[in-house]
Motif scaffolding. Structure first.
Motif, PDB file in Angstrom:
ATOM      1  N   TRP A  86     -21.814 -43.107  33.751  1.00 56.95           N
ATOM      2  CA  TRP A  86     -20.904 -42.765  34.845  1.00 56.95           C
ATOM      3  C   TRP A  86     -19.889 -43.890  34.999  1.00 56.95           C
ATOM      4  O   TRP A  86     -20.167 -45.048  34.719  1.00 56.95           O
ATOM      5  N   ASP A  87     -18.717 -43.520  35.403  1.00 52.46           N
ATOM      6  CA  ASP A  87     -17.640 -44.492  35.527  1.00 52.46           C
ATOM      7  C   ASP A  87     -16.820 -44.157  36.771  1.00 52.46           C
ATOM      8  O   ASP A  87     -16.938 -43.063  37.327  1.00 52.46           O
ATOM      9  N   VAL A  88     -15.995 -45.080  37.195  1.00 54.43           N
ATOM     10  CA  VAL A  88     -15.154 -44.883  38.383  1.00 54.43           C
ATOM     11  C   VAL A  88     -13.730 -45.298  38.055  1.00 54.43           C
ATOM     12  O   VAL A  88     -13.487 -46.059  37.112  1.00 54.43           O
ATOM     13  N   PRO A  89     -12.758 -44.812  38.827  1.00 53.85           N
ATOM     14  CA  PRO A  89     -11.377 -45.254  38.614  1.00 53.85           C
ATOM     15  C   PRO A  89     -11.230 -46.756  38.814  1.00 53.85           C
ATOM     16  O   PRO A  89     -12.046 -47.403  39.496  1.00 53.85           O
ATOM     17  N   GLU A  90     -10.190 -47.293  38.218  1.00 51.94           N
ATOM     18  CA  GLU A  90      -9.947 -48.728  38.284  1.00 51.94           C
ATOM     19  C   GLU A  90      -9.901 -49.241  39.715  1.00 51.94           C
ATOM     20  O   GLU A  90     -10.336 -50.359  40.008  1.00 51.94           O
ATOM     21  N   ALA A  91      -9.392 -48.401  40.623  1.00 49.86           N
ATOM     22  CA  ALA A  91      -9.255 -48.823  42.017  1.00 49.86           C
ATOM     23  C   ALA A  91     -10.601 -49.139  42.667  1.00 49.86           C
ATOM     24  O   ALA A  91     -10.664 -49.921  43.625  1.00 49.86           O
ATOM     25  N   LEU A  92     -11.673 -48.534  42.144  1.00 46.36           N
ATOM     26  CA  LEU A  92     -12.996 -48.763  42.716  1.00 46.36           C
ATOM     27  C   LEU A  92     -13.799 -49.832  41.968  1.00 46.36           C
ATOM     28  O   LEU A  92     -14.875 -50.219  42.423  1.00 46.36           O
ATOM     29  N   GLN A  93     -13.271 -50.289  40.856  1.00 47.81           N
ATOM     30  CA  GLN A  93     -14.015 -51.245  40.049  1.00 47.81           C
ATOM     31  C   GLN A  93     -14.301 -52.535  40.799  1.00 47.81           C
ATOM     32  O   GLN A  93     -15.418 -53.063  40.770  1.00 47.81           O
ATOM     33  N   ARG A  94     -13.297 -53.060  41.470  1.00 44.65           N
ATOM     34  CA  ARG A  94     -13.487 -54.352  42.157  1.00 44.65           C
ATOM     35  C   ARG A  94     -14.523 -54.248  43.257  1.00 44.65           C
ATOM     36  O   ARG A  94     -15.321 -55.175  43.475  1.00 44.65           O
ATOM     37  N   ALA A  95     -14.529 -53.105  43.956  1.00 40.51           N
ATOM     38  CA  ALA A  95     -15.517 -52.926  45.020  1.00 40.51           C
ATOM     39  C   ALA A  95     -16.931 -52.874  44.443  1.00 40.51           C
ATOM     40  O   ALA A  95     -17.868 -53.461  44.997  1.00 40.51           O
ATOM     41  N   LEU A  96     -17.075 -52.185  43.313  1.00 45.84           N
ATOM     42  CA  LEU A  96     -18.393 -52.102  42.702  1.00 45.84           C
ATOM     43  C   LEU A  96     -18.847 -53.447  42.156  1.00 45.84           C
ATOM     44  O   LEU A  96     -20.048 -53.743  42.117  1.00 45.84           O
ATOM     45  N   ASP A  97     -17.902 -54.252  41.720  1.00 43.34           N
ATOM     46  CA  ASP A  97     -18.248 -55.548  41.151  1.00 43.34           C
ATOM     47  C   ASP A  97     -18.532 -56.600  42.222  1.00 43.34           C
ATOM     48  O   ASP A  97     -18.977 -57.704  41.920  1.00 43.34           O
ATOM     49  N   SER A  98     -18.240 -56.250  43.469  1.00 40.45           N
ATOM     50  CA  SER A  98     -18.499 -57.182  44.566  1.00 40.45           C
ATOM     51  C   SER A  98     -19.974 -57.167  44.923  1.00 40.45           C
ATOM     52  O   SER A  98     -20.781 -56.459  44.333  1.00 40.45           O
ATOM     53  N   ASP A  99     -20.320 -57.917  45.937  1.00 37.61           N
ATOM     54  CA  ASP A  99     -21.713 -57.983  46.363  1.00 37.61           C
ATOM     55  C   ASP A  99     -22.199 -56.663  46.951  1.00 37.61           C
ATOM     56  O   ASP A  99     -23.406 -56.424  47.044  1.00 37.61           O
ATOM     57  N   GLU A 100     -21.252 -55.821  47.394  1.00 38.51           N
ATOM     58  CA  GLU A 100     -21.658 -54.564  48.017  1.00 38.51           C
ATOM     59  C   GLU A 100     -22.333 -53.633  47.013  1.00 38.51           C
ATOM     60  O   GLU A 100     -23.374 -53.043  47.288  1.00 38.51           O
ATOM     61  N   GLY A 101     -21.737 -53.466  45.840  1.00 38.91           N
ATOM     62  CA  GLY A 101     -22.304 -52.585  44.832  1.00 38.91           C
ATOM     63  C   GLY A 101     -22.209 -51.131  45.239  1.00 38.91           C
ATOM     64  O   GLY A 101     -21.583 -50.767  46.237  1.00 38.91           O
ATOM     65  N   ALA A 102     -22.837 -50.261  44.457  1.00 39.53           N
ATOM     66  CA  ALA A 102     -22.794 -48.827  44.733  1.00 39.53           C
ATOM     67  C   ALA A 102     -23.847 -48.445  45.760  1.00 39.53           C
ATOM     68  O   ALA A 102     -24.859 -49.125  45.920  1.00 39.53           O
ATOM     69  N   ASP A 103     -23.595 -47.335  46.419  1.00 41.94           N
ATOM     70  CA  ASP A 103     -24.539 -46.810  47.394  1.00 41.94           C
ATOM     71  C   ASP A 103     -25.858 -46.457  46.698  1.00 41.94           C
ATOM     72  O   ASP A 103     -25.869 -45.869  45.623  1.00 41.94           O
ATOM     73  N   GLN A 104     -26.974 -46.804  47.329  1.00 41.06           N
ATOM     74  CA  GLN A 104     -28.273 -46.600  46.709  1.00 41.06           C
ATOM     75  C   GLN A 104     -28.551 -45.119  46.469  1.00 41.06           C
ATOM     76  O   GLN A 104     -29.116 -44.744  45.433  1.00 41.06           O
ATOM     77  N   ALA A 105     -28.136 -44.279  47.392  1.00 46.26           N
ATOM     78  CA  ALA A 105     -28.362 -42.839  47.224  1.00 46.26           C
ATOM     79  C   ALA A 105     -27.586 -42.308  46.018  1.00 46.26           C
ATOM     80  O   ALA A 105     -28.074 -41.456  45.265  1.00 46.26           O
ATOM     81  N   PHE A 106     -26.374 -42.843  45.820  1.00 42.87           N
ATOM     82  CA  PHE A 106     -25.579 -42.441  44.654  1.00 42.87           C
ATOM     83  C   PHE A 106     -26.280 -42.853  43.364  1.00 42.87           C
ATOM     84  O   PHE A 106     -26.378 -42.073  42.413  1.00 42.87           O
ATOM     85  N   LEU A 107     -26.762 -44.086  43.325  1.00 40.17           N
ATOM     86  CA  LEU A 107     -27.450 -44.566  42.128  1.00 40.17           C
ATOM     87  C   LEU A 107     -28.698 -43.745  41.822  1.00 40.17           C
ATOM     88  O   LEU A 107     -28.991 -43.452  40.654  1.00 40.17           O
ATOM     89  N   GLU A 108     -29.403 -43.348  42.847  1.00 39.78           N
ATOM     90  CA  GLU A 108     -30.600 -42.539  42.646  1.00 39.78           C
ATOM     91  C   GLU A 108     -30.249 -41.172  42.069  1.00 39.78           C
ATOM     92  O   GLU A 108     -30.971 -40.629  41.227  1.00 39.78           O
ATOM     93  N   ARG A 109     -29.123 -40.611  42.527  1.00 42.24           N
ATOM     94  CA  ARG A 109     -28.683 -39.322  41.985  1.00 42.24           C
ATOM     95  C   ARG A 109     -28.318 -39.445  40.507  1.00 42.24           C
ATOM     96  O   ARG A 109     -28.629 -38.565  39.707  1.00 42.24           O
ATOM     97  N   GLU A 110     -27.681 -40.557  40.140  1.00 42.96           N
ATOM     98  CA  GLU A 110     -27.326 -40.753  38.736  1.00 42.96           C
ATOM     99  C   GLU A 110     -28.570 -40.953  37.876  1.00 42.96           C
ATOM    100  O   GLU A 110     -28.645 -40.469  36.740  1.00 42.96           O
ATOM    101  N   GLN A 111     -29.556 -41.661  38.413  1.00 34.74           N
ATOM    102  CA  GLN A 111     -30.797 -41.862  37.668  1.00 34.74           C
ATOM    103  C   GLN A 111     -31.559 -40.556  37.467  1.00 34.74           C
ATOM    104  O   GLN A 111     -32.356 -40.433  36.521  1.00 34.74           O
ATOM    105  N   ALA A 112     -31.306 -39.580  38.330  1.00 34.37           N
ATOM    106  CA  ALA A 112     -32.034 -38.306  38.250  1.00 34.37           C
ATOM    107  C   ALA A 112     -31.396 -37.318  37.281  1.00 34.37           C
ATOM    108  O   ALA A 112     -31.986 -36.277  36.987  1.00 34.37           O
ATOM    109  N   VAL A 113     -30.208 -37.610  36.762  1.00 31.57           N
ATOM    110  CA  VAL A 113     -29.499 -36.650  35.917  1.00 31.57           C
ATOM    111  C   VAL A 113     -30.294 -36.302  34.672  1.00 31.57           C
ATOM    112  O   VAL A 113     -30.462 -35.123  34.318  1.00 31.57           O
TER     113      VAL A 113
END
Length: 297
Positions: free
Chosen positions: A181-208
């Motif tokens: 899974w990938d995101v637009p460039e505009a979201l890359q910096r946010a994902l690379d920060s300490d915040e990271g991706a939402d846990q629920a989102f990550l769980e959905r990706e792991q379930a694919v």
């Protein structure tokens, strides 16, 4: 659609066609069926270019006899048939796909030469074929007995997963299911920060991948290694396909008006293929090895 067990190789005497023939002969020797070597040639063009000198008995038929002899020497147990058909190669081979189990074509593409120089024939066949298409590049023999398959939430990926399991069973290969899974460039910096991706989102990706396996009957009992990465999907498949026996992807191109839509991931993998790539249409049926029951996929 019911395939008749024929593996059809598009053959024109080129170096890439000989590689495709070797790959197909080896595969048929392992899994059975009939190997059919088909030379498609536009006789009108040949006659226009060569005039009275043009004769199939001194060109096409000689090459087909050589191809048949090569297969019999390489794999004596394989049933091989040869014939030529009149017409442009893409149209002729697409007609063959209506009753074939697999369509095989070669390309001079090399893993160390990324870019668009694959030729239009493999892309046309992969987009429009009624059966799975195997595109064979100029690549080294596989270092790993692994079949890599791209998996997302689509039905196309379920079909690819079914073919990957079937292919691996004939080869005695391991299976790596890759979901990227990938995101637009505009979201890359946010994902690379300490915040990271939402846990629920990550769980959905792991379930694919587990969800896809649960929906494909012949995949449920297979040993499949799931790989989930944040990366461009095509780049992830190419990276994991290095040294593999094959990559399997699904095609989104079906029907008269959408047949040219290969899908961006499949298209990009074919432009950078590191190993043989199999592209399968969504609505193709597969049979579980050792079973007479057709899979829904």
């Amino acid at each position: 659609m019911v395939a008749d067990g024929r593996t059809v190789v598009g053959f024109d005497g080129s170096s890439s066609a000989w590689r495709a023939l070797d790959w197909a002969a080896d595969r048929v020797a392992q899994r059975g069926g009939v190997l059919e070597v088909v030379h498609a040639i536009d006789t009108r063009l040949g006659g226009a270019v060569l005039g009275p000198r043009f004769g199939l008995d001194t060109s096409v038929e000689v090459e087909l006899r050589e191809a048949a002899g090569h297969v019999r020497a390489m794999a004596p147990g394989v049933t091989v048939e040869t014939r030529w058909v009149d017409g442009p190669p893409a149209s002729a081979l697409l007609r063959e796909s209506a009753t074939a189990a697999l369509l095989v074509v070669g390309t001079d593409k090399r893993p160390d030469r990324p870019g668009t120089r694959i030729g239009t024939l493999p892309l046309k066949l992969a987009a429009k074929s009624d059966c799975p298409v195997a595109v064979i590049p100029d690549s080294p023999r596989p270092e790993r007995n692994v079949v890599v398959v791209g998996v997302d939430r689509s039905g196309f990926a379920r079909s690819a997963l079914a073919l990957a399991v079937t292919e691996a069973s004939w080869r005695g290969a391991q299976i790596e299911a890759v979901h990227a899974w990938d995101v637009p460039e505009a979201l890359q910096r946010a994902l690379d920060s300490d915040e990271g991706a939402d846990q629920a989102f990550l769980e959905r990706e792991q379930a694919v991948i587990p969800d896809a396996i649960a929906e494909v009957p012949i995949a449920r009992a297979a040993k499949i290694t799931p790989i989930v990465v944040r990366q461009n999907p095509a780049a992830a498949l190419v990276e994991h396909g290095v040294g593999a026996a094959a990559i399997v992807v699904g095609s989104r191109g079906r029907g008269r008006f959408v047949a040219s839509l290969l899908g961006s991931v499949s298209h990009d993998v074919l432009l950078n293929l590191p190993c043989p790539v199999l592209v399968t249409p969504r609505d193709y049926g597969f049979v579980t090895p050792g079973s007479a029951d057709d899979s829904d996929w």
